[in-house]
Design a protein around this motif. Structure first.
Motif, PDB file in Angstrom:
ATOM      1  N   LEU A  22      -7.136  -2.489  -9.790  1.00  0.00           N
ATOM      2  CA  LEU A  22      -6.213  -1.400  -9.464  1.00  0.00           C
ATOM      3  C   LEU A  22      -5.973  -0.510 -10.680  1.00  0.00           C
ATOM      4  CD1 LEU A  22      -4.186  -0.228  -7.334  1.00  0.00           C
ATOM      5  CD2 LEU A  22      -2.481  -1.809  -8.235  1.00  0.00           C
ATOM      6  N   ASP A  23      -6.094   0.790 -10.462  1.00  0.00           N
ATOM      7  CA  ASP A  23      -5.663   1.805 -11.424  1.00  0.00           C
ATOM      8  C   ASP A  23      -4.745   2.735 -10.660  1.00  0.00           C
ATOM      9  OD1 ASP A  23      -6.877   2.111 -14.270  1.00  0.00           O
ATOM     10  OD2 ASP A  23      -8.532   1.326 -13.057  1.00  0.00           O
ATOM     11  N   ALA A  24      -3.476   2.759 -11.002  1.00  0.00           N
ATOM     12  CA  ALA A  24      -2.532   3.587 -10.234  1.00  0.00           C
ATOM     13  C   ALA A  24      -1.264   3.799 -11.034  1.00  0.00           C
ATOM     14  CB  ALA A  24      -2.196   2.919  -8.904  1.00  0.00           C
ATOM     15  N   ARG A  25      -0.534   4.855 -10.659  1.00  0.00           N
ATOM     16  CA  ARG A  25       0.783   5.089 -11.240  1.00  0.00           C
ATOM     17  C   ARG A  25       1.749   5.385 -10.099  1.00  0.00           C
ATOM     18  NH1 ARG A  25       3.614   9.821 -12.772  1.00  0.00           N
ATOM     19  NH2 ARG A  25       5.393   9.302 -14.092  1.00  0.00           N
ATOM     20  N   VAL A  26       2.939   4.778 -10.180  1.00  0.00           N
ATOM     21  CA  VAL A  26       3.996   5.044  -9.206  1.00  0.00           C
ATOM     22  C   VAL A  26       5.142   5.697  -9.959  1.00  0.00           C
ATOM     23  CG1 VAL A  26       5.308   4.070  -7.287  1.00  0.00           C
ATOM     24  CG2 VAL A  26       3.322   2.821  -8.162  1.00  0.00           C
ATOM     25  N   ALA A  27       5.399   6.957  -9.669  1.00  0.00           N
ATOM     26  CA  ALA A  27       6.453   7.698 -10.370  1.00  0.00           C
ATOM     27  C   ALA A  27       7.832   7.225  -9.909  1.00  0.00           C
ATOM     28  CB  ALA A  27       6.299   9.192 -10.096  1.00  0.00           C
ATOM     29  N   PRO A  28       8.893   7.467 -10.699  1.00  0.00           N
ATOM     30  CA  PRO A  28      10.244   7.114 -10.288  1.00  0.00           C
ATOM     31  C   PRO A  28      10.576   7.748  -8.923  1.00  0.00           C
ATOM     32  CG  PRO A  28      10.229   7.751 -12.596  1.00  0.00           C
ATOM     33  CD  PRO A  28       8.861   8.046 -12.070  1.00  0.00           C
ATOM     34  N   GLY A  29      11.070   6.927  -7.995  1.00  0.00           N
ATOM     35  CA  GLY A  29      11.437   7.425  -6.668  1.00  0.00           C
ATOM     36  C   GLY A  29      10.286   7.498  -5.683  1.00  0.00           C
ATOM     37  N   GLU A  30       9.065   7.234  -6.145  1.00  0.00           N
ATOM     38  CA  GLU A  30       7.889   7.259  -5.261  1.00  0.00           C
ATOM     39  C   GLU A  30       7.610   5.877  -4.693  1.00  0.00           C
ATOM     40  OE1 GLU A  30       4.914  10.803  -6.840  1.00  0.00           O
ATOM     41  OE2 GLU A  30       4.369   8.702  -7.168  1.00  0.00           O
ATOM     42  N   VAL A  31       6.868   5.845  -3.567  1.00  0.00           N
ATOM     43  CA  VAL A  31       6.452   4.578  -2.964  1.00  0.00           C
ATOM     44  C   VAL A  31       4.929   4.540  -2.910  1.00  0.00           C
ATOM     45  CG1 VAL A  31       6.621   3.041  -0.969  1.00  0.00           C
ATOM     46  CG2 VAL A  31       8.515   4.586  -1.491  1.00  0.00           C
ATOM     47  N   LEU A  32       4.346   3.477  -3.445  1.00  0.00           N
ATOM     48  CA  LEU A  32       2.919   3.205  -3.283  1.00  0.00           C
ATOM     49  C   LEU A  32       2.794   2.060  -2.287  1.00  0.00           C
ATOM     50  CD1 LEU A  32      -0.104   3.493  -4.153  1.00  0.00           C
ATOM     51  CD2 LEU A  32       0.369   1.749  -5.889  1.00  0.00           C
ATOM     52  N   THR A  33       2.078   2.288  -1.188  1.00  0.00           N
ATOM     53  CA  THR A  33       1.912   1.250  -0.166  1.00  0.00           C
ATOM     54  C   THR A  33       0.567   0.563  -0.349  1.00  0.00           C
ATOM     55  OG1 THR A  33       3.273   2.467   1.419  1.00  0.00           O
ATOM     56  CG2 THR A  33       1.815   0.790   2.310  1.00  0.00           C
ATOM     57  N   VAL A  34       0.581  -0.774  -0.332  1.00  0.00           N
ATOM     58  CA  VAL A  34      -0.641  -1.571  -0.434  1.00  0.00           C
ATOM     59  C   VAL A  34      -0.825  -2.327   0.879  1.00  0.00           C
ATOM     60  CG1 VAL A  34      -1.810  -3.442  -1.665  1.00  0.00           C
ATOM     61  CG2 VAL A  34      -0.400  -1.812  -2.939  1.00  0.00           C
ATOM     62  N   MET A  35      -1.970  -2.061   1.523  1.00  0.00           N
ATOM     63  CA  MET A  35      -2.280  -2.727   2.790  1.00  0.00           C
ATOM     64  C   MET A  35      -3.564  -3.521   2.634  1.00  0.00           C
ATOM     65  SD  MET A  35      -1.281   0.320   5.504  1.00  0.00           S
ATOM     66  CE  MET A  35      -0.923  -0.837   6.851  1.00  0.00           C
ATOM     67  N   GLY A  36      -3.853  -4.374   3.625  1.00  0.00           N
ATOM     68  CA  GLY A  36      -5.076  -5.159   3.580  1.00  0.00           C
ATOM     69  C   GLY A  36      -4.902  -6.437   4.366  1.00  0.00           C
ATOM     70  N   PRO A  37      -6.007  -7.058   4.762  1.00  0.00           N
ATOM     71  CA  PRO A  37      -5.925  -8.298   5.542  1.00  0.00           C
ATOM     72  C   PRO A  37      -5.381  -9.458   4.716  1.00  0.00           C
ATOM     73  CG  PRO A  37      -8.195  -7.833   4.917  1.00  0.00           C
ATOM     74  CD  PRO A  37      -7.393  -6.651   4.500  1.00  0.00           C
ATOM     75  N   SER A  38      -4.987 -10.530   5.386  1.00  0.00           N
ATOM     76  CA  SER A  38      -4.537 -11.736   4.685  1.00  0.00           C
ATOM     77  C   SER A  38      -5.657 -12.218   3.760  1.00  0.00           C
ATOM     78  CB  SER A  38      -4.196 -12.841   5.690  1.00  0.00           C
ATOM     79  OG  SER A  38      -3.063 -12.460   6.430  1.00  0.00           O
ATOM     80  N   GLY A  39      -5.270 -12.611   2.540  1.00  0.00           N
ATOM     81  CA  GLY A  39      -6.258 -13.105   1.590  1.00  0.00           C
ATOM     82  C   GLY A  39      -6.886 -12.031   0.729  1.00  0.00           C
ATOM     83  N   SER A  40      -6.461 -10.768   0.926  1.00  0.00           N
ATOM     84  CA  SER A  40      -7.060  -9.675   0.144  1.00  0.00           C
ATOM     85  C   SER A  40      -6.398  -9.508  -1.217  1.00  0.00           C
ATOM     86  CB  SER A  40      -6.987  -8.352   0.924  1.00  0.00           C
ATOM     87  OG  SER A  40      -5.643  -8.007   1.207  1.00  0.00           O
TER      88      SER A  40
END
Length: 210
Positions: A22-40
């Motif tokens: 993962l390479d990502a930035r979540v700014a103050p007040g922002e939402v980053l959603t992570v989805m994926g099947p079980s075991g991912s």
């Protein structure tokens, strides 16, 4: 100025085999959603952020919160709040006692009680301080769990499917409350969910693992 939550070249291996990167930035007040099947690796990612990665998993790269690298800090020094699918209220404590658990120890006596009463008013549960958590509805328990976590003054918020056990009406209400609070307090939020409606309500970027 708050800088939010960042992941730089973050990689988690399980028994030597690559699990997620993962390479990502979540700014103050922002939402980053992570989805994926079980075991991912969704729950593993949360464990890495709060510092409770199980044996057998190895982590490389950096996790930075408000300009401070937290990758190697012990969990209690990371100041990351987490809400789970289950509210996990302490059954041996009253509603007020549960909220008080989130408060800093320096707050005592009348000041502590005043803070708890204000927090209960804030979530529409005025006068509930002496109540047994077992007597609360699912939505009320979710509000108490959220407020207890916010009283601990976290700098980032992790959500581990916290809306999945609520009925549709409660889910919309609690979801709105959580996202509004996070925005108001400038908290970067990482949401793990199976539900596309959660991702839509969050309104931020969506990353799919696996």
């Amino acid at each position: 100025m708050a800088e939010g939550l960042s992941f730089a070249h973050l990689r988690i291996d399980r028994h030597g085999a690559p699990m997620l990167s993962l390479d990502a930035r979540v700014a103050p007040g922002e939402v980053l959603t992570v989805m994926g099947p079980s075991g991912s690796g969704k729950s593993t990612l949360l464990s890495a952020i709060i510092g409770t990665l199980a044996p057998g998993f190895t982590l490389s790269g950096q996790i930075t919160l408000d300009g401070t690298e937290i990758t190697l800090l012990p969990p209690e020094r990371r100041r990351v709040g987490i809400l789970f699918q289950d509210e996990l209220l302490f059954p041996h404590l009253s509603v007020g006692g549960n909220l008080g658990f989130g408060l800093p120890p320096r707050l005592r006596g009348k000041a502590r009680r005043a803070r708890i009463d204000a927090a209960l008013r804030d979530i529409g549960l005025e006068g509930f301080a002496a109540r047994d958590p077992a007597t609360l509805s699912g939505g009320q328990k979710a509000r108490v769990a959220l407020m207890r976590m916010l009283l601990a003054e976290p700098r980032a918020l992790l959500l581990d499917e916290p809306f999945s056990r609520l009925d549709a009406a409660r889910r919309d209400q609690i979801r709105s409350l959580v996202f509004e609070r996070a925005r108001a307090q400038g908290l970067p939020v990482l949401l793990v969910t199976h539900d596309p409606e959660d991702a839509e309500a969050a309104g931020g970027r969506v990353i799919t693992l696996g």
